[in-house]
Design an enzyme around this catalytic site. Structure first.
Site, PDB file in Angstrom:
ATOM      1  N   CYS A  56      79.530  29.178  59.836  1.00  0.00           N
ATOM      2  CA  CYS A  56      80.381  29.787  60.855  1.00  0.00           C
ATOM      3  C   CYS A  56      81.868  29.640  60.549  1.00  0.00           C
ATOM      4  CB  CYS A  56      80.065  29.179  62.220  1.00  0.00           C
ATOM      5  SG  CYS A  56      80.012  27.376  62.236  1.00  0.00           S
ATOM      6  N   HIS A  97      84.984  28.282  67.816  1.00  0.00           N
ATOM      7  CA  HIS A  97      85.639  27.345  66.913  1.00  0.00           C
ATOM      8  C   HIS A  97      87.097  27.745  66.690  1.00  0.00           C
ATOM      9  CE1 HIS A  97      81.789  25.691  66.348  1.00  0.00           C
ATOM     10  NE2 HIS A  97      81.523  26.045  65.103  1.00  0.00           N
TER      11      HIS A  97
END
Length: 344
Positions: A137, A250
């Site tokens: 990711c 994130h």
């Protein structure tokens, strides 16, 4: 792209392996949202999740336990159940003739398996032999920014620090963060069971295993995967990854050194039109991307682009992206879309 690398030119039979997890559920939603051409959808998971009911295009689908028979007559498998599960079923999937897009780390560094971010290196898909890896990711988010800048002025070195939400550890970690945060507010002492330490009003260095060089596995994924995606095997890159008490999405602080000075104005002009990227900043109000800006959304947000006062050839920037969406499920679906035959 050569026809032999494409999916069949008809509505497809698609299986989601790991359909009960956070990424699996996001895959389900995205396939519906993006009108992916599906004739039949099969939801697969472990025996613990078998029997769950999920909705797709107005129909109720029952999650099935994964068996040797699960992949018969399947065209495409979207796998998001972890490396051990991907390794367990890879040969069966290949034997049945399905294309597997794998969200785990199991095959990312295999030289025979393309590691793809569609906006960055779509041509690598032509090398696939039935298996394509979805990057980590944090790597996906970083590559979306690095690639267009690197095409303009070659990158010499990257230093990145990540601030990774509970979503990166899955649905159970997200649930635990909510539960333990309430416990702290109630005056109790939180005790974590999913993660090694409580994330409630806390943070800790990423809990993936430490390697012999004292970098954790997550940090080395960023180093090695970024090099592979950009086609730069010697690219100097160092990373520090941190778990933070954010539910979803994130963030990354990135320092990029180029071979020569990179005017900030030119960086803006490039990133403004970079696919998958949006600019979000207001220097007067000290307002820059936050996880809540990108949660549930496709683009990654970039802001606070500035010259590095310690290095005339370097830029600093900040980015945020939804880990479950572009950092996992969306990237996998976009890969699958590139494998669809083009309409004449």
């Amino acid at each position: 792209m050569n026809q032999q690398f494409l999916l069949p030119n008809r509505p497809l039979t698609v299986a989601i392996l790991g359909s009960s997890g956070a990424v699996g559920k996001e895959l389900l939603a995205l396939l519906e949202e993006r009108s992916f051409p599906i004739e039949r959808l099969i939801l697969l998971a472990s025996h613990r999740s078998a029997g769950e009911v999920q909705n797709f295009c107005g129909k109720k689908l029952i999650v099935q336990e994964t068996t040797q028979e699960s992949f018969k007559n399947v065209d495409l498998v979207l796998a998001s159940a972890g490396g051990s599960i991907s390794r367990k079923w890879k040969d069966t999937i290949k034997r049945e003739g399905a294309v597997m897009i794998d969200n785990s780390s199991a095959y990312r560094m295999d030289e025979n398996v393309p590691l793809v971010v569609p906006e960055v290196n779509p041509a690598d898909l032509s090398k696939h032999k039935g298996l394509i890896s979805n990057p980590n990711c944090t790597t996906i988010l970083l590559a979306l920014v690095l690639s267009p800048l690197n095409r303009h002025i070659p990158i010499k070195r990257i230093v990145v620090s990540t601030y990774q939400s509970a979503s990166g550890a899955g649905a159970l970690a997200m649930e635990e963060l909510e539960k333990l945060s309430q416990e702290v507010l109630d005056g109790k002492t939180p005790k974590s069971k999913v993660l090694p330490y409580s994330l409630a009003f806390n943070l800790f260095l990423h809990n993936s295993p430490l390697q012999s060089n004292n970098y954790c596995e997550e940090e080395m994924k960023m180093v090695n995967e970024t090099r592979k995606i950009l086609g730069a095997p010697e690219l100097p890159l160092t990373a520090t990854c941190v778990r933070v008490p954010v539910l979803r999405a994130h963030s990354e602080a990135v320092n990029i050194e180029f071979e020569k000075p990179f005017p900030v104005k030119e960086a803006y002009e490039i990133l403004e039109f970079a696919p998958g990227v949006e600019l979000l900043e207001d220097f007067e109000k000290n307002r820059f991307p936050m996880p809540q800006d990108v949660t549930g959304r496709d683009p990654i947000s970039v802001g606070r682009i500035r010259e590095d006062i310690s290095n005339p050839n370097a830029l600093e920037l900040w980015l945020c992206g939804d880990q479950i969406r572009k950092g996992a499920a969306l990237n996998a679906v976009q890969i699958a879309e590139l494998l669809l035959p083009r309409k004449s």
